[in-house]
Design a protein around this motif. Structure first.
Motif, mmCIF file in Angstrom:
data_model
loop_
_atom_site.group_PDB
_atom_site.id
_atom_site.type_symbol
_atom_site.label_atom_id
_atom_site.label_comp_id
_atom_site.label_asym_id
_atom_site.label_seq_id
_atom_site.Cartn_x
_atom_site.Cartn_y
_atom_site.Cartn_z
ATOM 1 N N LEU A 157 11.736 -7.056 2.564
ATOM 2 C CA LEU A 157 10.682 -6.934 3.339
ATOM 3 C C LEU A 157 10.545 -8.164 4.298
ATOM 4 C CD1 LEU A 157 7.775 -5.634 0.786
ATOM 5 C CD2 LEU A 157 9.197 -4.438 2.329
ATOM 6 N N ARG A 158 11.387 -9.235 4.054
ATOM 7 C CA ARG A 158 11.126 -10.263 4.974
ATOM 8 C C ARG A 158 9.720 -10.893 5.182
ATOM 9 N NH1 ARG A 158 14.428 -7.910 8.992
ATOM 10 N NH2 ARG A 158 12.944 -8.352 10.510
ATOM 11 N N MET A 159 9.140 -11.057 4.018
ATOM 12 C CA MET A 159 7.790 -11.530 4.007
ATOM 13 C C MET A 159 7.845 -12.956 3.440
ATOM 14 S SD MET A 159 5.333 -9.338 4.979
ATOM 15 C CE MET A 159 3.800 -9.611 4.174
ATOM 16 N N ILE A 181 -0.768 -0.616 8.019
ATOM 17 C CA ILE A 181 0.469 -0.653 8.995
ATOM 18 C C ILE A 181 1.483 -0.737 8.264
ATOM 19 C CG2 ILE A 181 -1.286 -1.653 10.777
ATOM 20 C CD1 ILE A 181 0.086 -4.282 9.631
ATOM 21 N N PRO A 182 2.843 -0.539 8.822
ATOM 22 C CA PRO A 182 4.056 -0.680 8.253
ATOM 23 C C PRO A 182 4.443 -2.186 8.070
ATOM 24 C CG PRO A 182 4.410 0.141 10.514
ATOM 25 C CD PRO A 182 2.994 -0.034 10.410
ATOM 26 N N PHE A 183 5.599 -2.487 7.177
ATOM 27 C CA PHE A 183 6.362 -3.552 7.248
ATOM 28 C C PHE A 183 7.274 -3.619 8.347
ATOM 29 C CE2 PHE A 183 4.685 -3.428 2.725
ATOM 30 C CZ PHE A 183 4.513 -4.912 2.676
ATOM 31 N N LEU A 184 7.264 -4.506 9.163
ATOM 32 C CA LEU A 184 8.062 -4.424 10.116
ATOM 33 C C LEU A 184 9.692 -3.901 9.896
ATOM 34 C CD1 LEU A 184 8.752 -5.022 13.094
ATOM 35 C CD2 LEU A 184 9.079 -7.349 12.453
ATOM 36 N N ILE A 214 9.761 -0.194 10.529
ATOM 37 C CA ILE A 214 9.705 0.345 12.017
ATOM 38 C C ILE A 214 11.394 -0.144 12.282
ATOM 39 C CG2 ILE A 214 9.252 -0.155 14.112
ATOM 40 C CD1 ILE A 214 6.629 -0.722 13.212
ATOM 41 N N GLU A 215 11.836 -1.004 11.954
ATOM 42 C CA GLU A 215 13.303 -1.436 12.385
ATOM 43 C C GLU A 215 14.251 -0.605 11.824
ATOM 44 O OE1 GLU A 215 12.770 -6.248 13.072
ATOM 45 O OE2 GLU A 215 13.781 -5.593 11.493
#
Lengths: 200, 266
Positions: free
Chosen positions: B140-142, B247-250, B253-254
């Motif tokens: 998730l790159r959090m 909202i989505p995790f980025l 979307i990518e």
């Protein structure tokens, strides 16, 4: 292993030199009244809030993966403001001897202080005018951003957007000819360039 | 003139500080003697945390961020971390500019909720805390500072990375006397302060990213360790508040953009 406790003397000397220059800079900036405000004008700078150390992990940044986009980049509004314009840079501390000749009389010294402060203020005004001009220029000359381009919320300024549209519970922002929506990454809310909402 | 008076005062203060720095050049072994192998202290800490069934602590932290104009600026955060093994984790986060957020993991879902902006992202993930943290950070790159410390394999993971660990001193300027250790991995330098007696829970940790531009530093002060926090399952569940937007995790979307692009290329 022997652990050094003291600062190397060169570092100590450098610290004193830097400190002196800061003192002179500060005294100059304060001007004759000694108060803040006057000629010492510090504009709001747009800074990065995240970097390698913000991860706080016992290893460095993740290994680069091919095609992987960095989670945050310089913000769109920042780019709108400063693209092509000189980035605001803090005034460099002047060495004491260069700022005020030691042989100057107290009245002369005061005058030099004032003149330097005025010059600095004029320089800041010029920089700000340039920034404003570029901002206006880029507001008018809109450009399309690549889909997926992401900006940190720290740079986001809703005032830069012309519209905010909610479609199917998703908020889209129309800014400078692009559509953005929010997404979570790197522990913060980001704005990412997307296709606009469907009208059907 | 006021600035001059202030300047003189500052000079005196600086000279006083430098004089203090210039005293004996190395740690006096008679004062700060290594009581035992530094690894023992560190291993004890790692074992203690990793084997705790649950714990809670508040971590005040700060980190340097190198700016475009070459200056390092420090930003701060306060995290209240609650861990209940094997699969409950909660982090209440306050950033220095006032933004509040929460990361919740109830064993089946990961939720990141930004209270200030009233948005949340959520994804299904049935896993242990260890697996969740890997997924959270890598997939998730959090971000969750000190995540390694909350994993049950903390001792093994740190053992893999640790290249050197030395005893610095017993620091008596902390609330309780602490063993101060300095370690290195292939990427970072770190220092840790562990109470000399009592529960081996960290009091302070600093990390220097020595290969990064400007060698930025991260520091963390640990407070209020509680090894028996009163927590309920509900503390790890997310109940969407009124008006919140999902909202989505980025990465989602990518991924969608990537799939669309590859379809377009076909």
């Amino acid at each position: 292993m022997r652990i050094q406790r003291s600062l190397p003397s060169a570092v100590a000397i450098a610290a004193v030199a830097v400190f002196f220059s800061i003192i002179v800079e500060e005294a100059m900036a304060r001007g004759p009244g000694g108060g803040r405000g006057g000629s010492h004008r510090v504009g709001r700078m747009h800074h990065h809030r995240m970097g390698p150390a913000s991860r706080g992990n016992l290893h460095a940044r993740p290994r680069h993966q091919p095609g992987m986009r960095r989670p945050t980049r310089t913000g769109s509004t920042e780019r709108l403001r400063t693209r092509g314009a000189p980035r605001p840079t803090p005034a460099r501390p002047l060495p004491p001897t260069a700022a005020v000749p030691p042989e100057a009389r107290p009245d002369d010294r005061q005058e030099i202080h004032d003149q330097l402060a005025e010059r600095r203020e004029a320089r800041e005004r010029r920089r700000e005018n340039i920034r404003d001009a570029h901002r206006d220029e880029y507001r008018e000359r809109r450009y399309r951003e690549e889909l997926g381009t992401t900006y940190s919320s720290d740079y986001w300024d809703d005032d830069q957007c012309e519209a905010e549209v909610v479609v199917d519970g998703i908020t889209y922002y129309a800014c400078g000819g692009n559509w953005y929506r929010r997404a979570y990454s790197n522990g913060e809310v980001n704005y990412v360039v997307v296709e606009g909402p469907r009208s059907d | 003139m006021i600035p001059t008076q202030l300047s003189v005062t500052r000079v005196l203060v600086l000279l006083f500080l430098l004089a203090g720095c210039a005293s004996p050049g190395t740690v006096d072994p008679a004062v700060s003697k290594a009581p035992e192998d530094p690894r023992d202290y560190f291993d004890r800490l790692a074992q203690f945390i990793s084997s705790a069934q649950k714990f809670q602590t508040t971590v005040r932290m700060g980190f340097d961020v190198l700016q475009d104009w070459g200056q390092k600026i420090e930003f701060g955060e306060r995290h209240r971390i609650t861990v209940v093994r094997p699969d409950r984790l909660r982090a209440d986060i306050l950033k220095s500019h006032g933004e509040e957020s929460v990361v919740l993991f109830d064993g089946r879902r990961i939720t990141a909720y930004n209270r200030t902006r009233n948005v949340f992202a959520q994804t299904e993930k049935t896993a242990s805390i260890d697996e969740m943290l890997v997924y959270f950070l890598s997939d998730l790159r959090m971000r969750l500072p000190l995540a390694l410390m909350f994993r049950s394999d903390f001792p093994e993971e740190i053992e893999k990375r640790l290249e050197a660990l030395v005893f610095v001193e017993v620091s008596v300027v902390t609330d309780v006397p602490c063993v101060h250790l300095a370690g290195r991995t292939d990427e970072i330098d770190f220092e840790i302060w562990i109470p000399e007696t009592g529960a081996p829970l960290p009091v302070r940790l600093t990390i220097t990213y020595r290969d990064e531009a400007g060698q930025p530093k991260f520091w963390a002060d640990f407070e209020n360790w509680n090894m028996a926090p009163a927590v309920a399952d509900a503390d790890f569940l997310f109940t969407p508040p009124e008006g919140v937007e999902r909202i989505p995790f980025l990465v989602e979307i990518e991924k969608a953009l990537g799939e669309r692009k590859s379809k377009g290329d076909d």
